[in-house]
Design an enzyme around this catalytic site. Structure first.
Site, PDB file in Angstrom:
ATOM      1  N   ASP A 188       0.842  -1.196   0.000  1.00 34.76           N
ATOM      2  CA  ASP A 188       0.000   0.000   0.000  1.00 34.76           C
ATOM      3  C   ASP A 188       0.881   1.251   0.000  1.00 34.76           C
ATOM      4  OD1 ASP A 188      -2.290   1.470  -0.027  1.00 34.76           O
ATOM      5  OD2 ASP A 188      -3.133   0.626   1.810  1.00 34.76           O
ATOM      6  N   ARG A 234      -2.177  -0.750  -8.413  1.00 38.91           N
ATOM      7  CA  ARG A 234      -3.521  -0.435  -7.943  1.00 38.91           C
ATOM      8  C   ARG A 234      -3.621   1.089  -7.879  1.00 38.91           C
ATOM      9  NH1 ARG A 234      -4.710  -3.035  -2.445  1.00 38.91           N
ATOM     10  NH2 ARG A 234      -3.968  -1.101  -1.511  1.00 38.91           N
TER      11      ARG A 234
END
Length: 668
Positions: free
Chosen positions: A492, A542
């Site tokens: 992330d 992402r």
């Protein structure tokens, strides 16, 4: 005489006694009618005003009550003192209207005036002088403080507003001061009549079926009726008039009593008592004007029980009408009574006047909640039921078992899962090790449950604030575990201060483990350059919009620019996705944006199944199901963990847009 550039265009002609009919010069400062001590009213050259005050002219003028200068009694702009009074909105309180069964209900929001009260209109037209203010000693503290803060000499009198009026007149007689008590001068009513001007304009130059007005001295009601006559005379409205209703408390209702008795004047009310101080007026100088208006309009007067006024204040606030004054609440409290008496119908256009904000009234009698020490937030707040209910919308539970159960359910809907245990910026490497061991368990247990496991890990959750090399080792260990489970590891992205270190970690881990992806943020200016550098290495990306607070020199501040960059980044990457050279995830809840990207994918001949969408658990749930049914690869990012409270508040505090987004998902 004022110079031409200083003139307002006022057509003010003369003053006229409201009962005697006698005329007086306009340019002589006057109080009441010398003939009978009653109210004087300003009169205008309406023929002259007709040629100047047109709908087209008004449309070109800026907001506020001075747009109506032709029908106001100030000839020189040098005498205008304004804080932007007037121009208040006419609101349609949809939820309150539904609950009251009055679909045509509107509220004229006078509480949005600069003083929080409709009285600002009248004082704007009579302003610009040093003031001595006489108030009852039990007047709301907010009113006392406001007068003193603005430099007025404040006198508090143990008595009613009528007693204050007597003292004001005595001060005027002894000192030569000008008495500005209600309707004892002809100027304030001129400011109040702009209520009527705006009401007609708000409704497309028509008037409502009924006006419901909290009534003490009645200047606003008198002013509106005067405004309607003037608007008709200059051709802006027809002769149709609304039914006018005066609302008072049953603890002080002289107008109601006089109206019911058919009297021309209202006798003083003995023992006046109501917490709505603005309508605690036992004797109004303009009583004859108010009563005449009520009768001529076919309206009436309603006294509401004192207990229902405060009850309506809370009820209206809960039903979305805002925190209104007790006076405004009295007017709203009259509506059920009026429905019961069949004097108003459900479908009629009814305008209730909100004459002041809640803070202008006596404070609500409520029990204050207990004070929680700031160092006890994490202990106390998560236990509050409403907080847990709010967060449960976005989390299936505190532990992985709840997340796993949700993921198994999603599988039946052809929706995958990405697991993330909340927690970041850990302070000890032992905590990083514990996080790694937890994610290894997640991967193993997910496979046993028949899932294709994916995990999303923040670098600071596995040590980036402490030791970059230990972080690399921890991420490599998770990449190994993901490979063994035939799963996937997402690294992330956090704030921009971590971007370079996170991308360096990703490149190193990805060079050994292909099933590793990284999150990029479309709101950063640098992201396009980062994508270009990564494309040759067949990355997995992402793409999110971005949820951290970033300075304007690093990130696009405007949503439209972030959306445009998101679309441009997808256009850059989709050809590589179509050739099987990378994995791209659209991590957004923006359905229109997803549709635009899908159209681009269709244009380059890309199979719909190659478009992958990730959304947070609990957000756009129906859209997740729809997209999966239409052939998209859809996964739900499921967050869980006992660190949810700190994470949740940090996300909301860091960026105001997050608050708006969460609120829309909860209540929209």
């Amino acid at each position: 005489m004022a110079p031409p550039g200083d003139k307002t265009g006022s057509t003010f002609g003369f003053l006229q006694g409201s009962i005697s009919g006698r005329r007086y010069e306009a340019d002589e400062l006057r109080g009441t009618d010398p003939a009978d001590g009653r109210t004087l009213l300003a009169r205008y050259d309406l023929d002259a005003a007709r040629g100047r005050l047109t709908r087209e002219a008004l449309a070109r003028r800026r907001g506020g009550l001075w747009r109506w200068e032709e029908l106001l009694p100030v000839r020189s702009r040098s005498f205008i003192t304004t804080l932007g009074e007037g121009g208040t909105p006419l609101l349609g309180p949809a939820r309150l209207a539904r609950t009251l069964g009055l679909h045509g209900l509107h509220i004229k929001a006078e509480s949005m005036n600069p003083t929080g009260s409709f009285k600002a209109r009248g004082m704007a037209v009579a302003a610009g002088v040093r003031a001595t203010v006489v108030m009852p000693s039990d007047a709301p503290i907010a009113n006392q403080q406001e007068a003193m803060a603005c430099g007025a000499r404040l006198i508090l009198l143990d008595g009613l507003i009528s007693d204050c009026g007597k003292l004001a007149r005595l001060i005027s007689e002894q000192t030569g001061a000008f008495d500005m008590a209600t309707l004892r001068e002809p100027y304030r009513v001129e400011g109040k009549k702009t209520l009527g001007f705006e009401l007609a304009e708000d409704l497309g130059w028509t008037l409502p079926d009924a006006v419901v007005y909290p009534t003490g001295g009645g200047t606003g009601l008198i002013g509106m009726w005067k405004a309607f006559d003037e608007l008709e005379a200059i051709g802006l409205i027809s002769s149709e008039r609304p039914r006018m209703y005066a609302v008072q408390s049953d603890g002080c209702a002289p107008i109601v009593r006089a109206h019911e008795q058919g009297a021309q004047f209202a006798g003083p009310w003995s023992g006046a008592a109501t917490r709505a101080a603005g309508i605690r007026v036992p004797s109004a100088l303009g009583d004859h004007l108010i009563l005449e208006i009520l009768r001529r309009s076919g309206g009436g007067a309603i006294a509401v029980p004192e207990a229902e006024i405060e009850a309506m204040q809370g009820y209206a606030a809960r039903e979305g009408a805002g925190y209104l004054s007790l006076e405004s609440s009295a007017a709203l409290a009259a509506l059920p009574v009026m429905r019961e008496r069949a004097v108003i119908d459900a479908g009629e256009r009814i305008v209730v006047f909100d004459t002041g904000a809640g803070f202008k009234s006596e404070a609500l009698r409520i029990d204050a909640p207990p004070v929680i020490p700031s160092d006890g937030l994490s202990e106390h707040v998560p236990q509050w039921g409403f907080v847990r209910r709010a967060v449960k919308r976005f989390m299936p539970g505190d532990d992985f078992d709840a997340a796993l159960k949700a993921a198994v359910t999603f599988k039946t809907l052809s929706i995958g899962a990405v697991f993330t245990k909340l927690g970041e910026n850990i302070k000890a490497l032992s905590d990083a090790t514990a996080a790694v061991e937890h994610y290894e368990m997640v991967l193993k247990t997910s496979v046993e449950a028949g899932l294709e496991p994916e995990i999303s890990v923040k670098p600071t959750q596995v040590g980036l604030d402490i030791d970059p090399e230990a972080t690399f080792a921890n991420l490599s260990r998770l990449a190994d575990a993901a490979a063994k489970a035939k799963g996937f590891l997402w690294i992330d992205m956090e704030g921009s201060a971590y971007t370079d270190r996170t991308l360096d970690l990703y490149n190193r881990v990805h060079s050994r483990h292909p099933a590793v992806g990284v999150c990029l943020q479309a709101y950063l200016y640098r992201t396009a350059a980062d994508v270009h550098r990564m494309l040759p290495f067949k990355p997995a990306i992402r793409l999110v919009k971005g949820a951290y607070a970033e300075p304007a020199d690093r990130a696009f501040p405007a949503k439209r620019d972030v959306d445009a960059n998101y679309l441009a980044l997808c256009a850059l990457m989709l050809p590589d996705v179509n050739r099987g050279r990378m994995r791209l995830v659209l991590a957004t809840h923006d359905i229109p944006l997803i549709d635009r990207i899908a159209r681009f994918a269709d244009a380059i001949g890309m199979d719909r199944h190659h478009l992958e969408v990730h959304m947070l658990y609990g957000i756009q749930s129906s859209q997740q199901v729809r997209l999966a049914a239409e052939g998209y690869r859809v996964k739900s990012l499921i967050a869980y963990g006992d660190a949810w409270y700190a994470w949740y508040l940090r996300r909301l505090a860091e960026r105001p847009a997050n608050v708006v987004f969460v609120a829309r998902q909860m209540f929209g």
